[in-house]
Design a protein around this motif. Structure first.
Motif, mmCIF file in Angstrom:
data_model
loop_
_atom_site.group_PDB
_atom_site.id
_atom_site.type_symbol
_atom_site.label_atom_id
_atom_site.label_comp_id
_atom_site.label_asym_id
_atom_site.label_seq_id
_atom_site.Cartn_x
_atom_site.Cartn_y
_atom_site.Cartn_z
ATOM 1 N N GLY A 54 23.914 1.994 -9.171
ATOM 2 C CA GLY A 54 22.733 2.244 -8.351
ATOM 3 C C GLY A 54 21.442 2.029 -9.118
ATOM 4 N N LEU A 55 21.390 2.456 -10.376
ATOM 5 C CA LEU A 55 20.216 2.230 -11.215
ATOM 6 C C LEU A 55 19.958 0.742 -11.387
ATOM 7 C CD1 LEU A 55 18.013 2.984 -13.305
ATOM 8 C CD2 LEU A 55 19.847 3.045 -15.026
ATOM 9 N N LEU A 56 20.999 -0.009 -11.747
ATOM 10 C CA LEU A 56 20.839 -1.449 -11.940
ATOM 11 C C LEU A 56 20.443 -2.137 -10.635
ATOM 12 C CD1 LEU A 56 23.892 -2.199 -14.270
ATOM 13 C CD2 LEU A 56 21.475 -2.106 -14.918
ATOM 14 N N HIS A 57 20.983 -1.657 -9.519
ATOM 15 C CA HIS A 57 20.644 -2.241 -8.222
ATOM 16 C C HIS A 57 19.169 -2.032 -7.901
ATOM 17 C CE1 HIS A 57 20.370 -2.027 -3.714
ATOM 18 N NE2 HIS A 57 20.908 -3.219 -3.871
ATOM 19 N N THR A 58 18.665 -0.828 -8.167
ATOM 20 C CA THR A 58 17.243 -0.561 -7.919
ATOM 21 C C THR A 58 16.357 -1.478 -8.747
ATOM 22 O OG1 THR A 58 17.689 1.762 -7.375
ATOM 23 C CG2 THR A 58 15.429 1.192 -7.996
ATOM 24 N N CYS A 118 8.194 -2.296 -18.219
ATOM 25 C CA CYS A 118 9.368 -1.944 -19.008
ATOM 26 C C CYS A 118 10.016 -0.754 -18.319
ATOM 27 C CB CYS A 118 8.955 -1.594 -20.444
ATOM 28 S SG CYS A 118 10.284 -0.933 -21.465
ATOM 29 N N SER A 119 11.214 -0.953 -17.778
ATOM 30 C CA SER A 119 11.855 0.126 -17.035
ATOM 31 C C SER A 119 13.358 -0.007 -17.099
ATOM 32 C CB SER A 119 11.396 0.123 -15.568
ATOM 33 O OG SER A 119 11.890 1.254 -14.889
ATOM 34 N N GLY A 120 14.013 1.077 -17.460
ATOM 35 C CA GLY A 120 15.472 1.091 -17.541
ATOM 36 C C GLY A 120 15.985 2.476 -17.244
ATOM 37 N N GLY A 121 16.981 2.908 -18.007
ATOM 38 C CA GLY A 121 17.551 4.217 -17.740
ATOM 39 C C GLY A 121 18.420 4.717 -18.868
ATOM 40 N N ILE A 122 19.056 5.840 -18.610
ATOM 41 C CA ILE A 122 19.896 6.523 -19.588
ATOM 42 C C ILE A 122 21.279 6.721 -18.972
ATOM 43 C CG2 ILE A 122 20.130 8.569 -21.065
ATOM 44 C CD1 ILE A 122 17.145 9.131 -20.502
ATOM 45 N N THR A 133 18.018 7.128 -13.876
ATOM 46 C CA THR A 133 19.341 7.086 -13.277
ATOM 47 C C THR A 133 19.205 6.634 -11.828
ATOM 48 O OG1 THR A 133 21.375 8.389 -12.948
ATOM 49 C CG2 THR A 133 19.269 9.535 -12.593
ATOM 50 N N SER A 134 20.240 6.810 -11.043
ATOM 51 C CA SER A 134 20.166 6.405 -9.636
ATOM 52 C C SER A 134 19.335 7.388 -8.835
ATOM 53 C CB SER A 134 21.579 6.340 -9.040
ATOM 54 O OG SER A 134 22.108 7.661 -8.914
ATOM 55 N N ARG A 135 18.912 6.948 -7.663
ATOM 56 C CA ARG A 135 18.174 7.841 -6.758
ATOM 57 C C ARG A 135 19.015 9.076 -6.415
ATOM 58 N NH1 ARG A 135 14.006 7.596 -3.076
ATOM 59 N NH2 ARG A 135 13.606 5.387 -3.484
ATOM 60 N N GLU A 136 20.328 8.879 -6.211
ATOM 61 C CA GLU A 136 21.191 9.968 -5.781
ATOM 62 C C GLU A 136 21.366 11.027 -6.868
ATOM 63 O OE1 GLU A 136 21.724 6.465 -3.337
ATOM 64 O OE2 GLU A 136 21.869 6.734 -5.515
ATOM 65 N N HIS A 137 21.470 10.589 -8.140
ATOM 66 C CA HIS A 137 21.715 11.548 -9.231
ATOM 67 C C HIS A 137 20.427 12.138 -9.787
ATOM 68 C CE1 HIS A 137 24.084 13.457 -12.309
ATOM 69 N NE2 HIS A 137 23.431 12.853 -13.290
ATOM 70 N N TYR A 138 19.315 11.497 -9.519
ATOM 71 C CA TYR A 138 18.031 11.878 -10.099
ATOM 72 C C TYR A 138 17.677 13.361 -9.919
ATOM 73 C CZ TYR A 138 13.011 11.575 -11.136
ATOM 74 O OH TYR A 138 11.762 11.772 -11.658
#
Length: 323
Positions: free
Chosen positions: A190-194, A174-178, A142-147
């Motif tokens: 924020g996740l996509l921006h990172t 390979c890196s993404g998120g939920i 997820t984003s840095r803020e929500h992590y």
């Protein structure tokens, strides 16, 4: 132009200028097609793409996808859990954490796979490369803020550091998120921006929908809607055009027409097999039927060897096989 002016005249006061403005998805997709790879995206640019009208977003995600990839090809990957349960981490979505009572019985590490899992130091990444490792999965989630709301046993910077070591060792990332972790839309952006501002984009970007498991802190989370997945996939496709964008965990909840929209928007990879480590997934026959109905073709594997993956889609230890 004559048609648009005529329509505005007919609609009168109901026709605002915004109704006929060019969406950010259109502008940025055109720039991506013209200029190619970039990693200097601002968060505001990505948010404007993400917020574009959904039909615009799907259309322009499809434009970029068709420009960069063979649009009917979809990579099929499988996961093999080499150590189930008993994890010391506290990822709030994961049934394998030993901190939660999910009814999952811990198992020993399988004898057939030997690899370094989890966070990596620089030397470990180099040794994995020397041993023949070609790709490494390490999701940011997820984003840095929500992590910090999701995981406290490892930091965001540690995850980014691992990705750096993997990349420097010459191993594909390979890196993404939920999505569906209780995050706001700003966190998805924020996740996509990172990911999109890393020195090099990940070769593979898994987009997962939370599979809420009883016994975890996120067991009562609201299910992710297909439109939320489409926004993430299409935005990822526009800002990271060369990446394999993987429709990952949670796909089992979506119908064939819904998955078709994800492929149209830019997804070109899936996990196949009736189980994703510990959670259900679409079975092989169902996927074969979907491929036939949609006219999809399996993407030729870029490598044939088994690839050790430290986190898969939910931080479990696994082997990732692309094919």
């Amino acid at each position: 132009m004559l048609m648009i002016r005529s329509l505005r005249t007919q609609l009168g006061p109901w026709a605002s200028r915004a109704s006929f403005s060019t969406s950010a998805a259109a502008v940025e997709a055109e720039r991506t097609i013209r200029d190619g790879y970039r990693n200097d995206w601002s968060k505001e640019e990505i948010k404007s793409i993400y917020d574009s009208p959904i039909l615009d977003l799907v259309f322009h995600g499809a434009q970029v996808h068709r420009h960069v990839h063979k649009f009917r090809e979809v990579q099929q990957c499988t996961l093999l859990s080499i150590k189930t349960g008993g994890c010391s981490e506290d990822c709030s979505y994961c049934p394998q954490s030993s901190r939660y009572d999910t009814g999952l019985k811990a198992q020993r590490l399988m004898n057939k796979v030997c690899c370094t899992l989890g966070m990596l130091e620089k030397q470990q990444a180099l040794e994995l490369k020397k041993a023949g490792l070609t790709a490494y999965n390490h999701n940011l989630d997820t984003s840095r803020e929500h992590y910090p709301n999701i995981i406290t046993t490892r930091t965001y910077d540690e995850r980014l550091e691992t990705l750096q070591y993997v990349r420097e060792a010459g191993i594909s990332v390979c890196s993404g998120g939920i999505i569906g972790l209780g995050e706001a839309e700003e966190d998805r952006v924020g996740l996509l921006h990172t990911l999109a501002t890393l020195p090099n984009h990940p070769e593979s970007v898994p987009i997962n929908a939370l599979v809420a498991v009883k016994g975890t802190p996120l067991q009562d989370q609201k299910p992710v809607e297909i439109w939320e997945m489409i926004r993430m996939i299409a935005t990822a496709r526009i800002v990271m055009p060369k990446a394999m964008v993987r429709l990952s965990a949670g796909r089992v909840k979506f119908s064939i027409p819904e998955q078709a929209l994800c492929f149209l928007a830019g997804a070109n990879s899936i996990f196949t097999g009736d189980k994703l480590l510990t959670t259900p997934n679409n079975d092989f026959d169902a996927d074969q039927l979907m491929f036939k109905i949609l006219g999809l073709t399996p993407k030729s594997p870029s490598f044939s060897e088994e690839i050790p993956v430290p986190e898969s889609e939910r931080c479990e230890e696994a082997v990732y096989v692309a094919g």
